[in-house]
Design a protein around this motif. Structure first.
Motif, PDB file in Angstrom:
ATOM      1  N   PRO A  10      25.727 -72.319 -30.478  1.00 49.83           N
ATOM      2  CA  PRO A  10      26.680 -71.235 -30.694  1.00 49.83           C
ATOM      3  C   PRO A  10      26.148 -69.927 -30.099  1.00 49.83           C
ATOM      4  O   PRO A  10      25.095 -69.907 -29.484  1.00 49.83           O
ATOM      5  CB  PRO A  10      26.755 -71.150 -32.209  1.00 49.83           C
ATOM      6  CG  PRO A  10      25.481 -71.713 -32.697  1.00 49.83           C
ATOM      7  CD  PRO A  10      24.912 -72.579 -31.636  1.00 49.83           C
ATOM      8  N   LYS A  11      26.890 -68.896 -30.321  1.00 49.96           N
ATOM      9  CA  LYS A  11      26.511 -67.569 -29.803  1.00 49.96           C
ATOM     10  C   LYS A  11      25.119 -67.198 -30.314  1.00 49.96           C
ATOM     11  O   LYS A  11      24.793 -67.405 -31.483  1.00 49.96           O
ATOM     12  CB  LYS A  11      27.587 -66.598 -30.284  1.00 49.96           C
ATOM     13  CG  LYS A  11      27.211 -65.194 -30.536  1.00 49.96           C
ATOM     14  CD  LYS A  11      28.458 -64.400 -30.844  1.00 49.96           C
ATOM     15  CE  LYS A  11      28.684 -64.209 -32.341  1.00 49.96           C
ATOM     16  NZ  LYS A  11      27.743 -63.409 -33.031  1.00 49.96           N
ATOM     17  N   LEU A  12      24.286 -66.678 -29.419  1.00 50.15           N
ATOM     18  CA  LEU A  12      22.918 -66.338 -29.819  1.00 50.15           C
ATOM     19  C   LEU A  12      22.895 -65.057 -30.637  1.00 50.15           C
ATOM     20  O   LEU A  12      23.675 -64.145 -30.417  1.00 50.15           O
ATOM     21  CB  LEU A  12      22.011 -66.188 -28.598  1.00 50.15           C
ATOM     22  CG  LEU A  12      21.836 -67.467 -27.777  1.00 50.15           C
ATOM     23  CD1 LEU A  12      20.842 -67.241 -26.666  1.00 50.15           C
ATOM     24  CD2 LEU A  12      21.374 -68.615 -28.662  1.00 50.15           C
ATOM     25  N   ALA A  13      21.947 -64.993 -31.576  1.00 49.50           N
ATOM     26  CA  ALA A  13      21.887 -63.868 -32.498  1.00 49.50           C
ATOM     27  C   ALA A  13      21.138 -62.685 -31.926  1.00 49.50           C
ATOM     28  O   ALA A  13      21.283 -61.572 -32.371  1.00 49.50           O
ATOM     29  CB  ALA A  13      21.211 -64.310 -33.774  1.00 49.50           C
ATOM     30  N   ARG A  14      20.285 -62.915 -30.950  1.00 50.47           N
ATOM     31  CA  ARG A  14      19.408 -61.832 -30.519  1.00 50.47           C
ATOM     32  C   ARG A  14      19.378 -61.731 -28.997  1.00 50.47           C
ATOM     33  O   ARG A  14      18.379 -62.038 -28.362  1.00 50.47           O
ATOM     34  CB  ARG A  14      18.011 -62.019 -31.080  1.00 50.47           C
ATOM     35  CG  ARG A  14      17.529 -63.436 -31.118  1.00 50.47           C
ATOM     36  CD  ARG A  14      16.091 -63.506 -31.521  1.00 50.47           C
ATOM     37  NE  ARG A  14      15.494 -64.680 -30.972  1.00 50.47           N
ATOM     38  CZ  ARG A  14      15.589 -65.895 -31.509  1.00 50.47           C
ATOM     39  NH1 ARG A  14      16.258 -66.071 -32.619  1.00 50.47           N
ATOM     40  NH2 ARG A  14      15.008 -66.915 -30.934  1.00 50.47           N
ATOM     41  N   TYR A  23      15.192 -58.824 -34.453  1.00 48.78           N
ATOM     42  CA  TYR A  23      14.947 -60.108 -35.125  1.00 48.78           C
ATOM     43  C   TYR A  23      13.477 -60.211 -35.564  1.00 48.78           C
ATOM     44  O   TYR A  23      13.186 -60.575 -36.704  1.00 48.78           O
ATOM     45  CB  TYR A  23      15.303 -61.277 -34.197  1.00 48.78           C
ATOM     46  CG  TYR A  23      14.831 -62.595 -34.759  1.00 48.78           C
ATOM     47  CD1 TYR A  23      15.560 -63.247 -35.751  1.00 48.78           C
ATOM     48  CD2 TYR A  23      13.616 -63.161 -34.354  1.00 48.78           C
ATOM     49  CE1 TYR A  23      15.106 -64.428 -36.305  1.00 48.78           C
ATOM     50  CE2 TYR A  23      13.155 -64.340 -34.902  1.00 48.78           C
ATOM     51  CZ  TYR A  23      13.905 -64.973 -35.874  1.00 48.78           C
ATOM     52  OH  TYR A  23      13.448 -66.131 -36.437  1.00 48.78           O
TER      53      TYR A  23
END
Lengths: 314, 223
Positions: A10-14, A23
């Motif tokens: 899915p879409k990366l958080a960082r 992060y």
């Protein structure tokens, strides 16, 4: 189901450097919370080590200040057996100011000299009955810059001063200056020696405390590697943690030091100065505090970096 | 998916932990690696997830020659391989959620997606109600299921389980085996190192037997 790709990503958080830093910072703060006791012990040890160092710095800074105050007494005087005309004063002052190390020149007339003399004999002025200004010499008092107040510099200065033809007699309390210079050198030598040992001790203590902290979490480091974390992904939160531990440790030591200072030391000048002119012990100047904080951060970072190297095989 | 060619591994001179190992595991296969203690099972498993490099020979995982892989590339190999250990290797000061999430954090997933995925996985292994518990409050079987959830959460191509049932009771062993079988059905290649005969007999899968570092038997009993 096909596994040609590693899961549905899915879409990366960082994304980006900012996102990654956020992060890692969050991870470091979470790690501190989850390992609170170990972190408290580490910060406590760092505080104690830096408290000793900053206490030494506080004393050293004040000792330097006292010696600087004492060195204000170092003066060179050129005596004349007659009053100088304003033209002569201006000409001589100009020539003296041209000599390197001169901070200021003041003309003391015979009248002024007598006034000072009687000032020093307060209560026994009768001793000066019949004394007229002409028996005292007029003089040019020369104040020296701080870095020209040691024995060698003054000797050089005086030899240059004597090259001015109008100046024949020069006095500067040669013996006092020599002893003062020796004392100053001794203070600086002891300061450097003790300070050097203290810095070494602090580096040793902090580096080893951090090493123990990281050692206590070597399983975590191993596991991070096993689930596919890159070297920097593992290291970054630990390095940030090290910096936070260092800075917090130093901040606590400064707080404790300021508490001790407020409670006991700010009016304890008499202990070391023997000089009623001083208003009290100075606290550490801001640049020293900044250097201590930077030192704590650097030690935390480097201590963590060195320790992590031992436990990460990637 | 997994290929070993003439692999030789020794920790010390004159004492080979593995000798002349040549084997191939195809995509989607389920293989038991068995043998007595000291036969070389764990060493072989370590070669497969890049914890060791062979002294001689080639190890190829999903087309990547592990033997020639620089250390900086090993993390990317490990993201394709889920590993389960006998001692679980769970972090005691983190919750079940945080332990399982670790694999996805490394991949850079967002917190929201991680929570969703981890909950889904924990539901599959029957531990969704323990999501905020720390591992020390779980039984051995539950801890192993958390460790398996961590290994499976990113749907790895290969699952390596080193003595996954070593410390478990019979009921927990069955649960662990069921999870591994399900992962295999979903497409993962599974290699289980075990000396638990009951576990092997209950599955009818390919068995590779190691003895003193040599493959002494390679039998496919799935048919």
């Amino acid at each position: 189901m096909s596994r040609d790709k590693v899961a549905k990503r899915p879409k990366l958080a960082r994304e980006g450097a900012g996102g990654r830093f956020r992060y890692f910072l969050e991870r470091a703060l979470l790690n501190i919370r989850q390992n609170l006791l170990v972190n408290l012990i580490t910060v406590g040890t760092i505080s104690l080590a830096f408290l000793i160092l900053s206490l030494f710095l506080l004393l050293y800074v004040n000792l330097e200040r006292v010696t600087e105050n004492w060195s204000d007494r170092v003066q060179v005087a050129a005596y004349f057996d007659r009053e100088l005309s304003p033209g002569e004063i201006a000409s001589l002052s100009g020539k003296i100011r041209a000599i390197e190390g001169t901070a200021g020149v003041t003309y003391i007339s015979r009248q002024e000299a007598l006034k000072r003399f009687s000032g020093r004999l307060k209560g026994q002025e009768s001793l000066l009955n019949g004394v007229t200004p002409d028996i005292l010499p007029s003089s040019l008092e020369i104040r020296l810059k701080r870095d020209s107040r040691d024995s060698d510099s003054i000797t050089t200065y005086v030899s240059r001063l004597k090259k001015i033809p109008e100046i024949t007699e020069v006095q500067y309390g040669e013996e006092w200056v020599r002893r003062f210079t020796d004392f100053l050198n001794l203070v600086r030598f002891i300061g450097a020696l003790v300070g050097g040992f203290l810095v070494l001790a602090v580096v040793f203590i902090v580096a080893n405390t951090i090493k123990l902290t990281i050692f206590s979490r070597k399983d975590e480091l191993e596991l991070m590697g096993l689930v596919g974390a890159t070297r920097w992904f593992i290291k970054a939160p630990f390095l940030i943690e090290g910096i936070l531990q260092g800075v917090t440790g130093v901040a606590v030591s400064i707080l404790v030091l300021s508490g001790v200072y407020m409670a006991f030391l700010h009016n304890a000048d008499i202990l070391i100065s023997f000089n009623p002119m001083l208003s009290g012990l100075l606290f550490l100047p801001i640049e020293y505090l900044a250097a201590l904080l930077a030192g704590g951060a650097a030690l935390g970072f480097l201590g963590s970096l060195a320790s992590l190297k031992r436990f990460i095989s990637l | 998916m997994i290929q070993l060619h003439n692999v030789y591994m020794s920790y010390q001179r004159d004492a080979a932990a593995l000798s002349s190992i040549t084997m191939k595991v195809s995509k989607g296969e389920f293989v038991f690696l068995t043998g007595v203690s000291g036969a070389g099972k764990s060493t072989l498993m370590k070669l497969l997830y890049g914890a060791l490099k062979p002294t001689r020979g080639q190890v190829v995982i999903d087309g990547i020659n592990v033997t020639k892989l620089p250390p900086s590339q090993i993390p990317y190999l490990r993201r394709k391989v889920g590993v389960v250990f006998q001692d679980f290797k769970l972090l005691p000061n983190r919750t079940v959620l945080e332990n399982v999430a670790l694999t996805l954090e490394v991949l850079g997933w967002s917190k929201k997606d991680i929570n969703k995925r981890v909950y889904h996985l924990l539901k599959q292994v029957g531990l969704e109600h323990k999501i905020n518990t720390t591992p020390l409050r779980l039984s051995g079987g539950e801890q192993q299921r958390v460790a398996m959830a961590r290994a499976l959460v990113n749907e790895p191509k290969i699952i390596l389980a080193d003595e996954p049932t070593g410390n478990l009771d019979e009921a927990s062993k069955d649960q662990v085996l069921a999870i591994l079988k399900e992962a295999n059905i979903k497409g993962s290649t599974v290699v289980v190192a075990t000396h638990d005969r009951r576990l092997i007999d209950s599955c009818h899968k390919r068995i590779i037997v190691l003895d003193k570092g040599h493959i002494v038997e390679d039998a496919d009993v799935s048919g």
